[in-house]
Enzyme design. Structure first.
Site, PDB file in Angstrom:
ATOM      1  N   PRO A  79      -8.009 -26.122  21.108  1.00 21.56           N
ATOM      2  CA  PRO A  79      -7.621 -27.371  21.766  1.00 21.56           C
ATOM      3  C   PRO A  79      -8.177 -28.618  21.108  1.00 21.56           C
ATOM      4  O   PRO A  79      -9.332 -28.664  20.695  1.00 21.56           O
ATOM      5  CB  PRO A  79      -8.174 -27.208  23.186  1.00 21.56           C
ATOM      6  CG  PRO A  79      -9.204 -26.147  23.096  1.00 21.56           C
ATOM      7  CD  PRO A  79      -8.747 -25.219  21.996  1.00 21.56           C
ATOM      8  N   ARG A  96      -9.680 -39.684  15.712  1.00 19.73           N
ATOM      9  CA  ARG A  96     -10.782 -40.211  16.516  1.00 19.73           C
ATOM     10  C   ARG A  96     -12.059 -39.461  16.164  1.00 19.73           C
ATOM     11  O   ARG A  96     -12.011 -38.354  15.627  1.00 19.73           O
ATOM     12  CB  ARG A  96     -10.498 -40.026  18.016  1.00 19.73           C
ATOM     13  CG  ARG A  96      -9.408 -40.944  18.551  1.00 19.73           C
ATOM     14  CD  ARG A  96      -9.222 -40.740  20.045  1.00 19.73           C
ATOM     15  NE  ARG A  96     -10.514 -40.701  20.726  1.00 19.73           N
ATOM     16  CZ  ARG A  96     -10.792 -39.974  21.804  1.00 19.73           C
ATOM     17  NH1 ARG A  96      -9.862 -39.233  22.352  1.00 19.73           N
ATOM     18  NH2 ARG A  96     -11.983 -39.998  22.355  1.00 19.73           N
ATOM     19  N   ASN A 153     -11.440 -21.472  14.698  1.00 14.97           N
ATOM     20  CA  ASN A 153     -12.123 -22.600  15.331  1.00 14.97           C
ATOM     21  C   ASN A 153     -11.490 -22.745  16.706  1.00 14.97           C
ATOM     22  O   ASN A 153     -10.411 -23.340  16.848  1.00 14.97           O
ATOM     23  CB  ASN A 153     -11.969 -23.884  14.525  1.00 14.97           C
ATOM     24  CG  ASN A 153     -12.764 -25.032  15.156  1.00 14.97           C
ATOM     25  OD1 ASN A 153     -13.272 -24.899  16.273  1.00 14.97           O
ATOM     26  ND2 ASN A 153     -12.871 -26.149  14.451  1.00 14.97           N
ATOM     27  N   ALA A 181     -13.269 -26.159  22.150  1.00  8.28           N
ATOM     28  CA  ALA A 181     -14.120 -26.021  23.330  1.00  8.28           C
ATOM     29  C   ALA A 181     -14.015 -24.651  23.995  1.00  8.28           C
ATOM     30  O   ALA A 181     -14.936 -24.237  24.725  1.00  8.28           O
ATOM     31  CB  ALA A 181     -13.793 -27.129  24.329  1.00  8.28           C
ATOM     32  N   HIS A 206     -16.934 -22.094  23.877  1.00  7.68           N
ATOM     33  CA  HIS A 206     -18.088 -22.105  24.777  1.00  7.68           C
ATOM     34  C   HIS A 206     -17.771 -21.592  26.178  1.00  7.68           C
ATOM     35  O   HIS A 206     -18.652 -21.556  27.036  1.00  7.68           O
ATOM     36  CB  HIS A 206     -18.637 -23.542  24.877  1.00  7.68           C
ATOM     37  CG  HIS A 206     -18.723 -24.222  23.545  1.00  7.68           C
ATOM     38  ND1 HIS A 206     -19.544 -23.770  22.543  1.00  7.68           N
ATOM     39  CD2 HIS A 206     -18.064 -25.296  23.032  1.00  7.68           C
ATOM     40  CE1 HIS A 206     -19.402 -24.545  21.472  1.00  7.68           C
ATOM     41  NE2 HIS A 206     -18.501 -25.479  21.744  1.00  7.68           N
ATOM     42  N   ASP A 226     -13.254 -11.001  24.388  1.00  3.86           N
ATOM     43  CA  ASP A 226     -12.642  -9.674  24.549  1.00  3.86           C
ATOM     44  C   ASP A 226     -11.594  -9.412  23.471  1.00  3.86           C
ATOM     45  O   ASP A 226     -11.500  -8.294  22.943  1.00  3.86           O
ATOM     46  CB  ASP A 226     -11.988  -9.547  25.930  1.00  3.86           C
ATOM     47  CG  ASP A 226     -13.002  -9.357  27.050  1.00  3.86           C
ATOM     48  OD1 ASP A 226     -14.167  -9.014  26.761  1.00  3.86           O
ATOM     49  OD2 ASP A 226     -12.618  -9.550  28.226  1.00  3.86           O
ATOM     50  N   GLU A 231     -16.040 -17.214  12.742  1.00  2.00           N
ATOM     51  CA  GLU A 231     -16.085 -18.420  13.579  1.00  2.00           C
ATOM     52  C   GLU A 231     -16.332 -19.633  12.678  1.00  2.00           C
ATOM     53  O   GLU A 231     -17.223 -19.596  11.824  1.00  2.00           O
ATOM     54  CB  GLU A 231     -17.219 -18.286  14.597  1.00  2.00           C
ATOM     55  CG  GLU A 231     -17.378 -19.488  15.509  1.00  2.00           C
ATOM     56  CD  GLU A 231     -18.611 -19.380  16.413  1.00  2.00           C
ATOM     57  OE1 GLU A 231     -19.598 -18.717  16.023  1.00  2.00           O
ATOM     58  OE2 GLU A 231     -18.579 -19.993  17.490  1.00  2.00           O
ATOM     59  N   HIS A 274     -16.683 -24.016  12.616  1.00  2.00           N
ATOM     60  CA  HIS A 274     -16.770 -25.312  13.294  1.00  2.00           C
ATOM     61  C   HIS A 274     -16.981 -26.423  12.284  1.00  2.00           C
ATOM     62  O   HIS A 274     -17.739 -26.254  11.315  1.00  2.00           O
ATOM     63  CB  HIS A 274     -17.923 -25.347  14.304  1.00  2.00           C
ATOM     64  CG  HIS A 274     -17.741 -24.370  15.414  1.00  2.00           C
ATOM     65  ND1 HIS A 274     -16.788 -24.539  16.400  1.00  2.00           N
ATOM     66  CD2 HIS A 274     -18.348 -23.195  15.664  1.00  2.00           C
ATOM     67  CE1 HIS A 274     -16.838 -23.504  17.212  1.00  2.00           C
ATOM     68  NE2 HIS A 274     -17.763 -22.672  16.794  1.00  2.00           N
ATOM     69  N   ARG A 291     -25.886 -30.360  19.060  1.00  2.00           N
ATOM     70  CA  ARG A 291     -25.184 -31.224  20.016  1.00  2.00           C
ATOM     71  C   ARG A 291     -25.585 -30.867  21.450  1.00  2.00           C
ATOM     72  O   ARG A 291     -26.648 -30.321  21.688  1.00  2.00           O
ATOM     73  CB  ARG A 291     -23.674 -31.116  19.749  1.00  2.00           C
ATOM     74  CG  ARG A 291     -23.322 -31.499  18.287  1.00  2.00           C
ATOM     75  CD  ARG A 291     -21.853 -31.422  18.007  1.00  2.00           C
ATOM     76  NE  ARG A 291     -21.108 -32.366  18.849  1.00  2.00           N
ATOM     77  CZ  ARG A 291     -19.788 -32.316  19.032  1.00  2.00           C
ATOM     78  NH1 ARG A 291     -19.074 -31.366  18.425  1.00  2.00           N
ATOM     79  NH2 ARG A 291     -19.191 -33.187  19.810  1.00  2.00           N
TER      80      ARG A 291
END
Ligand code: CA2
Length: 144
Positions: free
Chosen positions: A8, A16, A73, A76, A79, A86, A97, A99, A106
């Site tokens: 997302p 931004r 990636n 959110a 987390h 699963d 993974e 990021h 953070r």
């Protein structure tokens, strides 16, 4: 084939918060990955969705289509998502993974990663280069 799955808000990259996420768009990153993949003798399939279930379906598809590796990636959902945990556990395809930022530097809510608990490994904190570094790791896993 290496699947590069993005969760997302990553469709907004480059528009931004450049101080955190850099100024490259997801299309820019996809172009860099395609160029490097060609040199490595790999192909990449770069996708983005704002919907958790799409990411789950694509992880299943990675296994069914015998993709060599998945770079994930999950944004959110990293987390929050036991469904992604699963799904990663349910497939044999190795998942790396990825990021842009380093979540451990953070907010504390970013310190727990359900994706990281199931993934083969994690590359984080190098901006768009995190994806390129993950592709190098994918090439080693794919033994090309
Ligand atoms: O650093 C990363 O790659 C993250 O996965 C990015 C996620 C964040 O929730 C993770 O903790 C770490 C957020 C992606 C949001 O993307 C934006 C893009 C442009 C403008 C605002 C947000």
């Amino acid at each position: 084939m290496v699947f590069v799955l993005n969760g997302p808000n990553l469709n907004l990259l480059g528009t931004r918060e450049p101080a955190i996420y850099g100024s490259d768009t997801l299309d820019d990153i996809a172009g860099r990955l395609e160029d490097r993949a060609r040199d490595l003798g790999l192909e990449v399939d770069v996708r983005q969705s704002n919907h958790e279930g799409h990411l789950v379906d694509w992880l299943h598809e990675a296994q069914a289509s015998e993709a060599a590796v998945v770079l994930l990636n999950a944004g959110a959902f990293t987390h929050t998502s036991i469904a992604l945990y699963d799904a990663i556990k349910a497939i044999r395809t190795p998942v790396i993974e990825v990021h842009l930022s380093n979540p451990h530097t953070r907010e504390t809510f970013r310190h727990r990663s359900y994706v990281g608990m199931a993934a083969k490994g994690t590359i984080a904190g190098f901006g768009a280069d995190s994806y390129l570094l993950a592709l190098e790791a994918a090439a080693k896993l794919a033994k090309v």
